[in-house]
Design an enzyme around this catalytic site. Structure first.
Site, PDB file in Angstrom:
ATOM      1  N   LYS A 147       0.838  -1.205   0.000  1.00  0.00           N
ATOM      2  CA  LYS A 147       0.000   0.000   0.000  1.00  0.00           C
ATOM      3  C   LYS A 147       0.871   1.253   0.000  1.00  0.00           C
ATOM      4  O   LYS A 147       0.507   2.258  -0.611  1.00  0.00           O
ATOM      5  CB  LYS A 147      -0.923   0.024   1.225  1.00  0.00           C
ATOM      6  CG  LYS A 147      -1.942  -1.105   1.227  1.00  0.00           C
ATOM      7  CD  LYS A 147      -3.324  -0.609   0.916  1.00  0.00           C
ATOM      8  CE  LYS A 147      -4.292  -1.772   0.790  1.00  0.00           C
ATOM      9  NZ  LYS A 147      -5.477  -1.495   0.043  1.00  0.00           N
ATOM     10  N   LYS A 179      -3.646  -9.426  -7.080  1.00  0.00           N
ATOM     11  CA  LYS A 179      -4.886  -9.784  -6.387  1.00  0.00           C
ATOM     12  C   LYS A 179      -6.045  -8.905  -6.889  1.00  0.00           C
ATOM     13  O   LYS A 179      -5.861  -7.707  -7.090  1.00  0.00           O
ATOM     14  CB  LYS A 179      -4.668  -9.536  -4.888  1.00  0.00           C
ATOM     15  CG  LYS A 179      -5.802  -9.932  -3.990  1.00  0.00           C
ATOM     16  CD  LYS A 179      -5.447  -9.659  -2.527  1.00  0.00           C
ATOM     17  CE  LYS A 179      -5.803  -8.244  -2.108  1.00  0.00           C
ATOM     18  NZ  LYS A 179      -6.994  -8.070  -1.316  1.00  0.00           N
ATOM     19  N   LYS A 237     -10.583  -4.355  -4.192  1.00  0.00           N
ATOM     20  CA  LYS A 237     -11.701  -3.428  -4.159  1.00  0.00           C
ATOM     21  C   LYS A 237     -11.267  -2.007  -4.489  1.00  0.00           C
ATOM     22  O   LYS A 237     -11.940  -1.270  -5.161  1.00  0.00           O
ATOM     23  CB  LYS A 237     -12.184  -3.555  -2.719  1.00  0.00           C
ATOM     24  CG  LYS A 237     -13.265  -2.865  -2.268  1.00  0.00           C
ATOM     25  CD  LYS A 237     -13.968  -3.360  -1.017  1.00  0.00           C
ATOM     26  CE  LYS A 237     -13.364  -4.149   0.079  1.00  0.00           C
ATOM     27  NZ  LYS A 237     -12.414  -3.448   0.904  1.00  0.00           N
TER      28      LYS A 237
HETATM   29  P1  ATP Z   1      -8.579  -2.841  -0.504  1.00  0.00           P
HETATM   30  O1  ATP Z   1      -8.374  -2.877  -1.982  1.00  0.00           O
HETATM   31  O2  ATP Z   1      -9.374  -1.656  -0.035  1.00  0.00           O
HETATM   32  O3  ATP Z   1      -7.317  -3.017   0.274  1.00  0.00           O
HETATM   33  P2  ATP Z   1      -9.462  -5.534  -0.639  1.00  0.00           P
HETATM   34  O4  ATP Z   1     -10.182  -5.692  -1.917  1.00  0.00           O
HETATM   35  O5  ATP Z   1      -8.089  -6.072  -0.571  1.00  0.00           O
HETATM   36  O6  ATP Z   1      -9.520  -4.049  -0.148  1.00  0.00           O
HETATM   37  P3  ATP Z   1     -10.284  -6.218   1.949  1.00  0.00           P
HETATM   38  O7  ATP Z   1     -11.279  -5.364   2.601  1.00  0.00           O
HETATM   39  O8  ATP Z   1      -8.853  -5.946   2.286  1.00  0.00           O
HETATM   40  O9  ATP Z   1     -10.417  -6.204   0.403  1.00  0.00           O
HETATM   41  O10 ATP Z   1     -10.560  -7.740   2.211  1.00  0.00           O
HETATM   42  C1  ATP Z   1     -11.754  -8.275   2.656  1.00  0.00           C
HETATM   43  C2  ATP Z   1     -11.617  -9.752   2.857  1.00  0.00           C
HETATM   44  O11 ATP Z   1     -11.643 -10.389   1.601  1.00  0.00           O
HETATM   45  C3  ATP Z   1     -10.303 -10.162   3.512  1.00  0.00           C
HETATM   46  O12 ATP Z   1     -10.539 -11.293   4.309  1.00  0.00           O
HETATM   47  C4  ATP Z   1      -9.427 -10.510   2.346  1.00  0.00           C
HETATM   48  O13 ATP Z   1      -8.443 -11.443   2.692  1.00  0.00           O
HETATM   49  C5  ATP Z   1     -10.448 -11.092   1.383  1.00  0.00           C
HETATM   50  N1  ATP Z   1     -10.055 -10.833  -0.004  1.00  0.00           N
HETATM   51  C6  ATP Z   1      -9.919  -9.611  -0.586  1.00  0.00           C
HETATM   52  N2  ATP Z   1      -9.545  -9.741  -1.876  1.00  0.00           N
HETATM   53  C7  ATP Z   1      -9.450 -11.070  -2.098  1.00  0.00           C
HETATM   54  C8  ATP Z   1      -9.112 -11.844  -3.248  1.00  0.00           C
HETATM   55  N3  ATP Z   1      -8.783 -11.269  -4.388  1.00  0.00           N
HETATM   56  N4  ATP Z   1      -9.141 -13.185  -3.142  1.00  0.00           N
HETATM   57  C9  ATP Z   1      -9.495 -13.785  -1.992  1.00  0.00           C
HETATM   58  N5  ATP Z   1      -9.804 -13.115  -0.868  1.00  0.00           N
HETATM   59  C10 ATP Z   1      -9.794 -11.779  -0.911  1.00  0.00           C
END
Ligand code: ATP
Ligand code: LTN
Length: 337
Positions: free
Chosen positions: A115, A197, A200
């Protein structure tokens, strides 16, 4: 006497629209556990502040996320659903935990490194100490299991280390939690960049499926998903190192249908990528259809969502404050007369 249920807890930052990754990696795993565990799930709005948020969007995402939790099958009668900032004990314990978390430990967190590389203009203190607040979120409910995607494993490991350190000084105050990570779906990758990955908050392009995407958009995104140049029978096989795009699609299909990787490979043995991408898209559309219908209904019912938040925060606060009082006493803070 009835045996006390084990506690399960998790949270998601309302930093954008939920994605297929959030669903397959985390929420899907939560939804089937309500009978077995005492479950707490929250909108991690304080964590979202580590990146700059538009205030109105943050409020909207937080309430929509709650509606989507319910639509994904989290029955509010059986799960405690709440907004993190409605339970001030998280931030209060967060401070104490910060004082038991080492600079070196925080410096090793890969999410912080990722990040801060992406957000060079806003490497704030909260982004760095975020895992200490996450540890407090978990420890304050004496959670046994933390269902998260693979990217959060390191934070749960840190939570265990800090809890052990604290218990070593003050006695058995915290339960030592365990990560609860799905075998299939723990790391869904971006459809256009299968080395990254699906996330969001960074929109690389059309490689991210949102939980609330329209069916035609989902189908279009899968049609354009990156694969490789192999053709002919057997090109659909699970090989994440050499064929990351195809492996990601296999993982998504397996996760949606409940099949194993071998079953997916056998089912598509004689097919090319075009057919396969269409089938993966359809499996996602069908999986999401009932969730979307329910979420649309709930998202427009503000009074219902407000009431859910109120009840959830009340239930959560009761448990959280008990742990906080114990911790404050142990470390030597004078109780209020
Ligand atoms: P951001 O982009 O704002 O950091 P994010 O998309 O990584 O957010 P989080 O809020 O960090 O999402 O994650 C929510 C949950 O979903 C966590 O348990 C995370 O491990 C899981 N998660 C997020 N993205 C993935 C993915 N691509 N595959 C599997 N699990 C995921
Ligand atoms: N750090 C997590 C979100 C999160 C969380 C938690 C997950 C905040 N607090 C407690 C599990 C338990 C993330 O970035 N996905």
């Amino acid at each position: 006497m009835e045996e006390k249920k084990k506690v399960m807890l998790s949270g998601i930052k309302p930093s954008g629209d939920l994605t297929l990754g959030s669903y397959l990696g985390a929420i899907k795993n939560w939804a089937e556990r309500a009978e077995q565990f005492d479950c707490f799930y929250f909108m991690a709005d304080l964590h979202a502040l580590t990146e700059r948020q538009d205030p109105a969007e943050l409020r909207r995402h937080t309430l929509e996320q709650l509606a989507q939790y319910v639509a994904c099958g989290l029955d509010p009668e059986k799960n405690t659903l709440f907004i993190q900032s409605h339970v001030p004990a998280h931030a209060q314990l967060g401070w104490v935990i910060n004082c038991f978390t080492m600079f070196g430990e925080l410096s090793r967190m890969t999410q912080f490194k990722d990040k801060s590389a992406k957000n060079a203009e806003n490497i704030n203190g909260g982004l760095f100490t975020y895992p200490a607040l996450m540890a407090a979120d978990i420890l304050i409910y004496q959670a046994d299991y933390v269902p998260v995607g693979d990217d959060q494993r390191q934070h749960v490991e840190l939570t265990r280390d800090v809890a052990r350190r604290f218990n070593g000084i003050y006695g058995d105050v915290f339960k030592i939690p365990e990560p609860y990570i799905p075998k299939i779906g723990a790391r869904i990758m971006d459809l256009l960049d299968p080395e990254s990955k699906m996330s969001k908050s960074d929109d690389i392009g059309n490689g991210r499926i949102k939980l609330m995407d329209r069916p035609e958009d989902i189908m279009r995104k899968f049609k354009r998903a990156v694969t490789d140049s192999e053709t002919g029978a057997g090109c659909i096989r699970f090989d994440p190192v050499n064929k990351p795009g195809v492996a990601n699609l296999i993982q998504i299909y397996a996760s949606c249908t409940g099949e194993t990787f071998e079953q997916v490979e056998a089912e598509f043995a004689g097919h090319g990528y075009g057919d396969f991408k269409k089938a993966v898209g359809e499996s996602v559309v069908e999986m999401l259809r009932p969730i979307q219908t329910e979420a649309h209904k709930l998202m427009s019912d503000k009074a219902y969502l407000d009431e859910l938040c109120r009840k959830g925060a009340e239930k959560a606060s009761y448990v959280a404050e008990k742990t906080l009082r114990k911790v404050y006493k142990k470390v030597g803070l004078v109780p209020k007369a």
